[in-house]
Design an enzyme around this catalytic site. Structure first.
Site, short mmCIF file in Angstrom:
data_model
loop_
_atom_site.label_atom_id
_atom_site.label_comp_id
_atom_site.label_asym_id
_atom_site.label_seq_id
_atom_site.Cartn_x
_atom_site.Cartn_y
_atom_site.Cartn_z
N TYR A 161 -60.01 -12.75 -6.02
CA TYR A 161 -60.52 -12.03 -7.18
C TYR A 161 -60.29 -12.87 -8.44
O TYR A 161 -59.16 -12.94 -8.94
CB TYR A 161 -59.79 -10.69 -7.34
CG TYR A 161 -60.20 -9.61 -6.36
CD1 TYR A 161 -61.27 -9.78 -5.49
CD2 TYR A 161 -59.52 -8.39 -6.32
CE1 TYR A 161 -61.66 -8.79 -4.61
CE2 TYR A 161 -59.90 -7.39 -5.44
CZ TYR A 161 -60.96 -7.59 -4.59
OH TYR A 161 -61.34 -6.60 -3.72
N ARG A 165 -59.96 -13.66 -12.12
CA ARG A 165 -59.72 -12.92 -13.38
C ARG A 165 -58.63 -13.61 -14.17
O ARG A 165 -57.93 -14.48 -13.65
CB ARG A 165 -59.34 -11.46 -13.12
CG ARG A 165 -58.03 -11.24 -12.42
CD ARG A 165 -57.76 -9.78 -12.19
NE ARG A 165 -58.82 -9.16 -11.40
CZ ARG A 165 -58.73 -7.98 -10.80
NH1 ARG A 165 -57.65 -7.24 -10.91
NH2 ARG A 165 -59.73 -7.49 -10.09
N LYS A 169 -62.08 -12.22 1.27
CA LYS A 169 -62.63 -10.99 0.76
C LYS A 169 -62.98 -11.18 -0.70
O LYS A 169 -62.14 -11.62 -1.49
CB LYS A 169 -61.56 -9.91 0.91
CG LYS A 169 -61.93 -8.66 0.29
CD LYS A 169 -60.73 -7.80 0.10
CE LYS A 169 -61.19 -6.63 -0.71
NZ LYS A 169 -60.13 -5.74 -1.06
P1 FBP Z 1 -62.04 -0.77 -3.09
O1 FBP Z 1 -63.09 -0.63 -2.02
O2 FBP Z 1 -61.41 0.52 -3.45
O3 FBP Z 1 -62.58 -1.54 -4.28
O4 FBP Z 1 -60.88 -1.59 -2.42
C1 FBP Z 1 -60.93 -2.97 -2.33
C2 FBP Z 1 -59.86 -3.58 -3.19
O5 FBP Z 1 -59.79 -4.96 -2.99
C3 FBP Z 1 -58.46 -3.03 -2.97
O6 FBP Z 1 -57.80 -3.64 -1.91
C4 FBP Z 1 -57.84 -3.26 -4.30
O7 FBP Z 1 -56.84 -2.37 -4.58
C5 FBP Z 1 -58.98 -3.02 -5.21
O8 FBP Z 1 -60.13 -3.37 -4.55
C6 FBP Z 1 -58.85 -3.80 -6.47
O9 FBP Z 1 -59.85 -3.37 -7.32
P2 FBP Z 1 -59.88 -3.83 -8.84
O10 FBP Z 1 -60.06 -5.29 -8.79
O11 FBP Z 1 -61.04 -3.10 -9.38
O12 FBP Z 1 -58.57 -3.43 -9.42
#
Ligand code: FBP
Length: 302
Positions: A171, A173, A204
């Site tokens: 992710y 950010r 993921k």
């Molecule tokens: P969701 O399907 O609820 O988005 O879950 C996937 C996930 O990766 C979770 O494991 C994690 O808590 C969440 O998304 C993080 O979301 P964000 O980046 O919006 O905080």
């Protein structure tokens, strides 16, 4: 043996039998067993977003037992959570469904400009609890990304030594990245590539938008089709070693059923390997969440 699963495992030929065996277990479990596709239920939102934001929309979800039951009932390939949730249910569910221990987590109390998750459990916890994989979040873009990359280098090595594959939540950010930048197609593709280069077995990412964030990448994207979700997913999968690593896409905040289904169709059409859907599953009533997960799996299966 499933031809589809064995073909994917052929891309992990250098791995030890423990890692391969656990990847095979993940892909041979649940409704999508043998298809080479997977749907995982992740429930780390209690830690990441807080209990009320996560579970108040469907109060039975406060119970740690709710989620693995939903994962088994709906036919998920695996269930991922932080230490506390896994410890609460492992005695009942280890061996019943592949468990994935999320070994780092970040809370929402404060707003670190440079996010970095804390190590909250370890590879030997995953072994003790009968897990089939470990999960780890990296934040490419954060000022602490190099520390996270060094941490995951050691954790992947340690997990591999005991036959556990690593699933990386990639992710982007932090730093000067805008909200729009976090899901830009170039950023998602780049995050997927970094995760693969770090040795992730499964990556993921969030579904990408058409936006291109990095100025230096704009020219390259003039000739890459990214107008539809299908095209963007294809590009992200290509960026993950040309489809040689399993890439799955997250569900995001709870939204209407049709939008979720439309996303899944785009992911499937673009060659995505599956989804990891949390809030869209457990923030609905039990029956709604169950039927949505089943519909998602039917699309991947079809
Ligand atoms: P969701 O399907 O609820 O988005 O879950 C996937 C996930 O990766 C979770 O494991 C994690 O808590 C969440 O998304 C993080 O979301 P964000 O980046 O919006 O905080």
């Amino acid at each position: 043996m499933s031809e589809a699963v064995e073909k994917i495992l052929g891309n992990y030929a250098g791995e030890n039998p423990g890692v391969i065996g656990n990847l095979r277990r993940l892909m041979n479990t649940g409704t999508l067993a043998g298809t080479g596709k997977m749907v995982i239920l992740p429930v780390d939102q209690g830690f990441e977003h807080g209990p009320a934001r996560s579970f108040a929309p469907n109060p039975p979800a406060y119970d740690p037992g709710y989620h693995p039951k939903l994962a088994v009932e709906s036919g998920c390939n695996g269930y991922a959570a932080p230490l506390g949730f896994i410890e609460a249910i492992a005695h009942e569910f280890a061996g019943e469904i592949p468990l994935i221990l999320k070994v780092n987590n970040s809370d929402s109390l404060g707003d670190p400009g440079q996010p970095c998750s804390a190590l909250t459990s370890a590879v030997d916890d995953a072994q003790r609890l009968g897990c089939s994989a470990i999960g780890f979040t990296i934040y490419p873009g954060s000022g602490f990304r190099n520390e996270m990359y060094a941490q995951i280098r050691d954790i992947i090595r340690e997990a591999r030594d005991v036959g556990l594959p690593s699933i990386l939540w990639a992710y982007a950010r932090g730093g000067d990245m805008s909200k729009q930048g976090e899901t830009a197609v170039d950023v998602i593709a780049y995050a997927a590539q970094i995760a693969c280069q770090l040795g992730a077995h499964v990556v993921k990412v969030k579904p990408p938008t058409e936006h291109v964030w990095l100025d230096a990448a704009k020219k390259s994207y003039e000739n890459i089709p990214v107008g539809t979700l299908e095209e963007r997913v294809r590009h992200v999968v290509q960026s993950a070693f040309d489809g040689r690593r399993i890439v799955i896409f997250s569900g995001g905040a709870a939204k209407d059923r049709d939008s979720v289904i439309e996303d899944i169709r785009g992911i499937k059409a673009g060659g995505g390997f599956g989804s990891i859907v949390g809030r869209n599953a457990f923030q609905r009533s039990h029956d709604d969440g169950l039927s949505l997960l089943r519909d998602i799996m039917a699309i991947y299966k079809g």
